[in-house]
Scaffold this active site. Structure first.
Site, short mmCIF file in Angstrom:
data_model
loop_
_atom_site.label_atom_id
_atom_site.label_comp_id
_atom_site.label_asym_id
_atom_site.label_seq_id
_atom_site.Cartn_x
_atom_site.Cartn_y
_atom_site.Cartn_z
N CYS A 103 -8.50 -2.96 -4.10
CA CYS A 103 -7.18 -2.67 -3.59
C CYS A 103 -7.06 -3.64 -2.25
O CYS A 103 -6.77 -4.93 -2.45
CB CYS A 103 -7.17 -1.14 -3.08
SG CYS A 103 -5.38 -0.50 -2.89
N HIS A 104 -6.82 -3.13 -1.31
CA HIS A 104 -6.72 -3.89 0.20
C HIS A 104 -7.95 -4.38 0.77
O HIS A 104 -8.05 -5.05 1.58
CB HIS A 104 -5.98 -2.97 1.06
CG HIS A 104 -4.59 -2.77 0.94
ND1 HIS A 104 -4.21 -1.79 0.14
CD2 HIS A 104 -3.56 -3.16 1.64
CE1 HIS A 104 -2.75 -1.68 -0.05
NE2 HIS A 104 -2.45 -2.74 1.19
#
Length: 173
Positions: A103-104
């Site tokens: 994800c991030h």
């Protein structure tokens, strides 16, 4: 068995920490939660999980770990500018140890300047950030480029966990 660092800060994506963490432990590996301060309780952004950090990043030595996992959510944004976090992942990369970021999570890899000519995926809205950092972006559930393992979102967790465990099997042979 492998010793795996989990880099964790506040507002992590609950399942992106819980599911890989549980899978790593169930596979018999040691999982160590590293944050900015030892003993901090960090909460997931969904309110479904919380963890206490085992170690501060200043105490952590990359030489003592076989791999690192970086969950997403807002946690990477809270960690990425810390020079000790950056140095930790840089050392892991220099030693070609597995770095799994979902994800991030790749935001930390941007700040550590590790993405030039690397191929990866991430949360779709970060695509331009990855490209601007010199990465080759692929919109796939999991991308493995050498020691770097990346995935996009919680729905990609099964593939992310599978590839992370596969990499851990290789370091423990």
């Amino acid at each position: 068995m492998a010793k795996v660092a989990f880099l964790l800060g506040p507002q992590f994506e609950d399942s992106e920490m819980k599911n890989p963490y549980d899978a790593v432990k169930e596979a018999g590996h040691e999982a160590v939660i590293i944050g900015l301060t030892k003993g901090d309780t960090v909460e997931g952004k969904q309110g479904e999980a919380s963890y206490q950090t085992d170690l501060s990043i200043e105490e952590a030595n990359a030489d003592e770990y076989d791999a690192v996992v970086i969950p997403g959510g807002s946690s990477p944004e809270n960690l990425r500018l810390n020079r000790f976090i950056q140095t930790f992942v840089q050392k892991m990369n220099q030693q070609q140890k597995p770095i799994s970021a979902i994800c991030h999570g790749p935001q930390i890899l941007i700040s550590a300047n590790l993405l030039h000519d690397r191929t990866l995926t991430c949360y779709p809205q970060l695509k331009d950030d990855m490209i601007n950092a010199g990465a080759n972006f692929k919109d796939e559930e999991v991308v493995v480029d050498g020691n770097l393992i990346t995935s996009r979102t919680p729905k990609d967790e099964p593939a992310f966990i599978r590839e992370t465990l596969k990499a851990l099997d290789k370091v423990t042979v």
